[in-house]
Design an enzyme around this catalytic site. Structure first.
Site, PDB file in Angstrom:
ATOM      1  N   SER A  73       0.843  -1.214   0.000  1.00 11.37           N
ATOM      2  CA  SER A  73       0.000   0.000   0.000  1.00 11.37           C
ATOM      3  C   SER A  73       0.871   1.254   0.000  1.00 11.37           C
ATOM      4  O   SER A  73       0.591   2.208  -0.743  1.00 11.37           O
ATOM      5  CB  SER A  73      -0.973   0.007   1.182  1.00 11.37           C
ATOM      6  OG  SER A  73      -0.288   0.156   2.398  1.00 11.37           O
TER       7      SER A  73
ATOM      8  N   ASP B  95       6.746   2.954   6.456  1.00 11.14           N
ATOM      9  CA  ASP B  95       6.598   2.378   5.111  1.00 11.14           C
ATOM     10  C   ASP B  95       6.662   3.468   4.033  1.00 11.14           C
ATOM     11  O   ASP B  95       7.391   3.336   3.046  1.00 11.14           O
ATOM     12  CB  ASP B  95       5.256   1.636   4.981  1.00 11.14           C
ATOM     13  CG  ASP B  95       5.237   0.325   5.742  1.00 11.14           C
ATOM     14  OD1 ASP B  95       6.175   0.071   6.514  1.00 11.14           O
ATOM     15  OD2 ASP B  95       4.275  -0.443   5.561  1.00 11.14           O
TER      16      ASP B  95
END
Ligand code: PMV
Length: 308
Positions: free
Chosen positions: A95, A138
């Site tokens: 994602s 991330d």
């Protein structure tokens, strides 16, 4: 005119989950890429060969584009096309890589050249939709690339490597939601009467040490830290029998150390071994039915360009 962007996936080497609660995490960009093409269109839309969460994964992209258009005052009419080499729900940052590539392509299309810091800040709009309470590691590693020490609220620290290092990555075969894992860990923390904070402090120390061992090329030392991290992750309930089986297989094939990577509850593991031994370990894991590969790091961060 269209804009193209590519962003790398990532592995968290140490410190996942604890980073959400303030610890340092060590993360490395991986060579599997997400590619995004953006072009002007009458209304915002997303087409995808594989977006994390299927159609649920489209909303975070649209919200991210909307937030960028609002803040940077541009027309949000953009058609975004996503193609991804990164498996979803595997703990490899699918994602974040997707959102970072979207931000890079859309900003480039509209004439902006954002810094990695700005790219990751916009990608966090979508990451919050996907994960609820992401630490930001991330998005930061996918935007910047390389190897980073990250903790919320501090400037990220680049970890220098003289040459390349090999990480082994293997997929347990079961997909899961990072959001659910993060929520479960928050419950464990609440019940722990302060003991969890000790684990956070230890995890933070381990990440600083792991950065040092990786930088120096001390893979045996790094292996020990991976195994210690795995123990801490299993104590907070994010490991599973299938992950433990995969880790045991990597160790029995000669890895110095191995641990789950990312949200856990399924997903992937990383492992390190003596130089030259990685290929035989990976083929041993494949022989036992796992998807596995050797990733050379460092890998460049997100990049974008225009095409006519
Ligand atoms: O499972 P992934 O690839 O989304 O990684 C999640 C990492 C966590 O530390 C568990 C959550 C976070 O936001 O840092």
């Amino acid at each position: 005119m269209r804009a193209i962007a590519e962003a790398p996936s990532k592995a968290i080497v140490t410190g996942e989950h604890f980073v959400v609660h303030g610890a340092w995490a060590l993360a490395a960009a991986l060579p599997m890429l997400v590619r995004v093409e953006a072009e002007s269109a009458p209304t915002p839309s997303v087409v995808s060969d594989r977006v994390a969460g299927g159609s649920r994964g489209i909303l975070p992209i649209l919200k991210t584009v909307e937030a960028m258009a609002h803040e940077l005052s541009f027309d949000p009419g953009v058609r975004v096309k996503v193609s991804s080499e990164v498996p979803e729900g595997a703990g490899l940052g699918s994602s974040a890589a997707t959102l970072v590539a979207v931000v890079s392509a859309v900003s480039r299309l509209r004439g902006f050249k954002l810094t990695p810091q700005e790219v990751s800040r916009f990608a966090m709009v979508g990451e919050r939709e996907v994960h609820g309470r992401p630490s930001g590691v991330d998005a930061e590693i996918c935007a910047r690339g390389g190897v980073l020490l990250f903790r919320p609220g501090s400037p990220p620290r680049e970890v220098p490597l003289d040459g390349t290092r090999s990480l082994m990555v293997a997929f347990s075969g079961s997909r899961r939601s990072t959001r659910v894992q993060v929520e479960n860990v928050a419950k464990v923390r609440k019940k722990s009467m302060g003991a969890f904070d000790l684990l956070v402090a230890e995890a933070s120390e381990r990440s600083l040490e792991a950065a040092d061992t990786l930088s120096k090329g001390d893979l045996r030392g790094l292996g020990r830290l991976l195994s210690a991290s795995q123990l801490a992750l299993s104590r907070i309930g994010v490991s599973t029998r299938s992950l433990e089986g995969l880790i045991a297989a990597a160790l029995s094939l000669g890895a110095y150390g191995a641990k789950l990577t990312g949200g856990g509850g399924g997903g992937s593991i990383i492992a390190v071994a003596a130089r030259g031994k990685e290929k035989s370990i990976v083929s041993g894991l494949r022989g036992r039915g796992y998807e596995a590969f050797v990733a050379e790091v460092p890998v460049k961060g997100a990049r974008s360009w225009l095409e006519r």
